[in-house]
Write a protein that holds these residues in place. Sequence first.
Motif, PDB file in Angstrom:
ATOM      1  N   LEU A 120       0.829  -1.212   0.000  1.00 32.75           N
ATOM      2  CA  LEU A 120       0.000   0.000   0.000  1.00 32.75           C
ATOM      3  C   LEU A 120       0.859   1.255   0.000  1.00 32.75           C
ATOM      4  CD1 LEU A 120      -2.958  -0.727   2.455  1.00 32.75           C
ATOM      5  CD2 LEU A 120      -3.071  -0.278  -0.010  1.00 32.75           C
ATOM      6  N   ALA A 121       1.978   1.208   0.725  1.00 35.24           N
ATOM      7  CA  ALA A 121       2.853   2.376   0.793  1.00 35.24           C
ATOM      8  C   ALA A 121       3.489   2.687  -0.558  1.00 35.24           C
ATOM      9  CB  ALA A 121       3.943   2.143   1.846  1.00 35.24           C
ATOM     10  N   ARG A 122       3.432   1.743  -1.456  1.00 38.83           N
ATOM     11  CA  ARG A 122       4.082   1.923  -2.774  1.00 38.83           C
ATOM     12  C   ARG A 122       3.106   1.795  -3.941  1.00 38.83           C
ATOM     13  NH1 ARG A 122       6.904  -0.012   1.104  1.00 38.83           N
ATOM     14  NH2 ARG A 122       9.081   0.587   1.343  1.00 38.83           N
ATOM     15  N   GLY A 123       1.848   1.780  -3.641  1.00 37.70           N
ATOM     16  CA  GLY A 123       0.861   1.660  -4.718  1.00 37.70           C
ATOM     17  C   GLY A 123       0.860   0.313  -5.398  1.00 37.70           C
ATOM     18  N   ARG A 124       1.230  -0.739  -4.661  1.00 36.33           N
ATOM     19  CA  ARG A 124       1.242  -2.083  -5.245  1.00 36.33           C
ATOM     20  C   ARG A 124       0.186  -2.924  -4.534  1.00 36.33           C
ATOM     21  NH1 ARG A 124       6.757  -1.986  -7.233  1.00 36.33           N
ATOM     22  NH2 ARG A 124       7.242   0.229  -7.135  1.00 36.33           N
ATOM     23  N   PRO A 125      -0.920  -3.199  -5.188  1.00 37.95           N
ATOM     24  CA  PRO A 125      -1.958  -3.987  -4.526  1.00 37.95           C
ATOM     25  C   PRO A 125      -1.525  -5.428  -4.231  1.00 37.95           C
ATOM     26  CG  PRO A 125      -2.643  -3.305  -6.751  1.00 37.95           C
ATOM     27  CD  PRO A 125      -1.276  -2.754  -6.534  1.00 37.95           C
ATOM     28  N   THR A 126      -2.205  -6.027  -3.278  1.00 41.55           N
ATOM     29  CA  THR A 126      -1.969  -7.426  -2.929  1.00 41.55           C
ATOM     30  C   THR A 126      -3.198  -8.232  -3.284  1.00 41.55           C
ATOM     31  OG1 THR A 126      -0.504  -6.870  -1.075  1.00 41.55           O
ATOM     32  CG2 THR A 126      -1.584  -9.013  -0.982  1.00 41.55           C
ATOM     33  N   ARG A 127      -2.991  -9.412  -3.907  1.00 39.56           N
ATOM     34  CA  ARG A 127      -4.114 -10.330  -4.074  1.00 39.56           C
ATOM     35  C   ARG A 127      -4.030 -11.414  -2.997  1.00 39.56           C
ATOM     36  NH1 ARG A 127      -4.129 -14.979  -7.211  1.00 39.56           N
ATOM     37  NH2 ARG A 127      -6.282 -14.419  -7.580  1.00 39.56           N
ATOM     38  N   GLY A 128      -5.171 -11.943  -2.634  1.00 43.31           N
ATOM     39  CA  GLY A 128      -5.220 -12.894  -1.523  1.00 43.31           C
ATOM     40  C   GLY A 128      -5.072 -14.331  -1.995  1.00 43.31           C
ATOM     41  N   HIS A 129      -4.361 -15.121  -1.207  1.00 42.65           N
ATOM     42  CA  HIS A 129      -4.106 -16.530  -1.550  1.00 42.65           C
ATOM     43  C   HIS A 129      -3.891 -17.263  -0.241  1.00 42.65           C
ATOM     44  CE1 HIS A 129      -2.244 -19.965  -3.673  1.00 42.65           C
ATOM     45  NE2 HIS A 129      -1.369 -19.964  -2.695  1.00 42.65           N
ATOM     46  N   ALA A 130      -4.661 -18.214   0.129  1.00 43.12           N
ATOM     47  CA  ALA A 130      -5.851 -18.772  -0.483  1.00 43.12           C
ATOM     48  C   ALA A 130      -6.798 -19.117   0.665  1.00 43.12           C
ATOM     49  CB  ALA A 130      -5.479 -20.035  -1.257  1.00 43.12           C
ATOM     50  N   LEU A 131      -8.087 -18.832   0.470  1.00 47.51           N
ATOM     51  CA  LEU A 131      -9.023 -19.043   1.587  1.00 47.51           C
ATOM     52  C   LEU A 131      -9.191 -20.524   1.922  1.00 47.51           C
ATOM     53  CD1 LEU A 131     -11.738 -16.395   0.652  1.00 47.51           C
ATOM     54  CD2 LEU A 131     -10.124 -16.297   2.569  1.00 47.51           C
ATOM     55  N   VAL A 132      -9.428 -21.339   0.919  1.00 47.37           N
ATOM     56  CA  VAL A 132      -9.682 -22.771   1.154  1.00 47.37           C
ATOM     57  C   VAL A 132      -8.693 -23.588   0.326  1.00 47.37           C
ATOM     58  CG1 VAL A 132     -11.342 -24.644   0.772  1.00 47.37           C
ATOM     59  CG2 VAL A 132     -12.124 -22.436   1.687  1.00 47.37           C
ATOM     60  N   TRP A 133      -7.904 -24.390   1.015  1.00 50.53           N
ATOM     61  CA  TRP A 133      -6.879 -25.214   0.352  1.00 50.53           C
ATOM     62  C   TRP A 133      -6.652 -26.433   1.231  1.00 50.53           C
ATOM     63  CZ3 TRP A 133      -0.921 -24.093   0.355  1.00 50.53           C
ATOM     64  CH2 TRP A 133      -0.292 -24.848  -0.645  1.00 50.53           C
ATOM     65  N   HIS A 134      -6.351 -27.563   0.598  1.00 52.83           N
ATOM     66  CA  HIS A 134      -6.146 -28.778   1.412  1.00 52.83           C
ATOM     67  C   HIS A 134      -4.811 -28.724   2.155  1.00 52.83           C
ATOM     68  CE1 HIS A 134      -4.101 -29.626  -2.366  1.00 52.83           C
ATOM     69  NE2 HIS A 134      -3.380 -30.512  -1.724  1.00 52.83           N
ATOM     70  N   GLU A 135      -3.853 -27.893   1.644  1.00 50.47           N
ATOM     71  CA  GLU A 135      -2.607 -27.723   2.401  1.00 50.47           C
ATOM     72  C   GLU A 135      -2.722 -26.490   3.284  1.00 50.47           C
ATOM     73  OE1 GLU A 135       1.141 -27.981   0.306  1.00 50.47           O
ATOM     74  OE2 GLU A 135       0.247 -29.381  -1.123  1.00 50.47           O
ATOM     75  N   SER A 136      -1.787 -26.365   4.202  1.00 55.07           N
ATOM     76  CA  SER A 136      -1.829 -25.265   5.160  1.00 55.07           C
ATOM     77  C   SER A 136      -3.191 -25.220   5.871  1.00 55.07           C
ATOM     78  CB  SER A 136      -1.558 -23.918   4.461  1.00 55.07           C
ATOM     79  OG  SER A 136      -1.342 -22.915   5.413  1.00 55.07           O
ATOM     80  N   PHE A 137      -3.758 -26.390   6.031  1.00 55.05           N
ATOM     81  CA  PHE A 137      -5.042 -26.541   6.716  1.00 55.05           C
ATOM     82  C   PHE A 137      -4.692 -27.187   8.055  1.00 55.05           C
ATOM     83  CE2 PHE A 137      -9.402 -28.562   6.929  1.00 55.05           C
ATOM     84  CZ  PHE A 137     -10.121 -27.387   6.843  1.00 55.05           C
ATOM     85  N   PRO A 138      -4.736 -26.442   9.157  1.00 60.09           N
ATOM     86  CA  PRO A 138      -4.142 -26.928  10.415  1.00 60.09           C
ATOM     87  C   PRO A 138      -4.873 -28.146  11.000  1.00 60.09           C
ATOM     88  CG  PRO A 138      -5.242 -24.805  10.723  1.00 60.09           C
ATOM     89  CD  PRO A 138      -5.287 -25.099   9.256  1.00 60.09           C
ATOM     90  N   ASP A 139      -4.165 -28.870  11.828  1.00 60.15           N
ATOM     91  CA  ASP A 139      -4.723 -30.102  12.401  1.00 60.15           C
ATOM     92  C   ASP A 139      -6.063 -29.863  13.092  1.00 60.15           C
ATOM     93  OD1 ASP A 139      -2.580 -31.453  11.462  1.00 60.15           O
ATOM     94  OD2 ASP A 139      -1.523 -31.570  13.386  1.00 60.15           O
ATOM     95  N   TRP A 140      -6.170 -28.733  13.795  1.00 57.47           N
ATOM     96  CA  TRP A 140      -7.436 -28.494  14.503  1.00 57.47           C
ATOM     97  C   TRP A 140      -8.593 -28.436  13.512  1.00 57.47           C
ATOM     98  CZ3 TRP A 140     -10.882 -24.735  13.426  1.00 57.47           C
ATOM     99  CH2 TRP A 140     -10.436 -23.570  12.796  1.00 57.47           C
ATOM    100  N   ALA A 141      -8.308 -27.860  12.320  1.00 62.17           N
ATOM    101  CA  ALA A 141      -9.381 -27.739  11.331  1.00 62.17           C
ATOM    102  C   ALA A 141      -9.702 -29.096  10.703  1.00 62.17           C
ATOM    103  CB  ALA A 141      -8.991 -26.719  10.262  1.00 62.17           C
ATOM    104  N   VAL A 142      -8.664 -29.898  10.479  1.00 62.63           N
ATOM    105  CA  VAL A 142      -8.899 -31.255   9.961  1.00 62.63           C
ATOM    106  C   VAL A 142      -9.830 -32.001  10.924  1.00 62.63           C
ATOM    107  CG1 VAL A 142      -7.831 -33.469   9.365  1.00 62.63           C
ATOM    108  CG2 VAL A 142      -6.674 -31.318   8.751  1.00 62.63           C
TER     109      VAL A 142
END
Length: 377
Positions: free
Chosen positions: A108-130
């Motif tokens: 934001l400080a440099r006028g470079r937007p960020t896109r989001g990655h990723a709301l739902v994915w089988h990886e980086s899905f923590p044990d509590w959520a499994v």
Amino acid sequence: MSSRPAGRASRRLVLGAGLAAGLGRGGAAWAQGGGQGPGLYQIARAKGFTFGAAVQSGLLAGDPSYAAIYENEAGLLVPEYEGKWATLQPKEGEFDFAALDGVVGWGLARGRPTRGHALVWHESFPDWAVSAVAEGAPRARSVMAAHIARVLSTTRLRIRDWDVVNEAVADPPGSDTPQAQGELRDTPLLRALGPSYIDTAFRLAREQDATLRLVLNDYGVEEDTPWAEEKRRRLLALVRGMLQRRVPIDAVGIQAHLQLVRPFSGAVFASFVNALRAEGLSVLVTELDVREGNALPEDYVARDRLVGDRVTAFMESAIGAGVKTFLTWGLADRHSWLVTFAGVARPDGKLHRGLPLDWEYNRKEMWRAMARAFSGA
Ligand code: XIL
């Protein structure tokens, strides 16, 4: 270093000089250093394209030369891990946006937007959520809804583009990581909710935010192999089904983790992009990088030329089919998952050279291939 982009007039001058001086294969002017001449995002922007790259918040904050290459080259950012579930909600109900803020705030400080990655994915899905989603459909739905609601409501003013579901299509037989059965990947949420978990995720996202760009992101659909053909068919069928069911989806992200051991056909890939666009969807290239072949040429020039040639073929096809946004998965080989991540690193211990900048942050042939593809379009 100044965080301001150059003024309009001077940028145009620099760009013109750079285009004249450095685009050829031997063009030395753009060959070295991250900061000489216009960056890829400027070259892209001059022709109406967006170029960006995956970034790591820790390096951005702690390594000025790493930050400098992003400042020079990337017009759009995507957090390499900071927007994933395990980082944002490591324990149920305990959210932590600090790392994501590091990326978004820098941009934001440099006028470079960020896109989001990723709301739902089988990886980086923590044990509590499994465990939680295994308790049954109502619990699975509420866990997913709570995550999407909290993340989107927190980021809505700063991120306008999200990968809602990542890698939902199963890898067909013959691919590197074939899945036993089904066209959709077997994941905890699929087991709990059935195939409708994808529709549900997109609907929940749209309920949160009426104008957010909602993206379905996947890989393995780029190359000219029978299993990629089958995965293209599966992804198209998924998308068409979603549209028939009036599921809100705006775009398909194609990761584009290319491999030189596989054949590529520009015509085949372009017709897939065209088929998606004919459904009214935008198509983005979200994670471009290149894994080198089995036997490497002796010298870096020859190696880098092979990577550059593949990128040229890929980008010409994508651009011809109407893709406007390209992101690489990192900028420099030094921090590429192709060297740090065991699943994709070379088995011979040599280091992939699959990103636009080399280990020392110098521009190499892939950078020039991208610059030529943007500027020639
Ligand atoms: C990768 C990261 O680059 C690694 O550092 C991490 O350990 C695993 O994930 N497809 C995706 C990305 O959508 O999120 C993956 O990123 C690379 C493959």
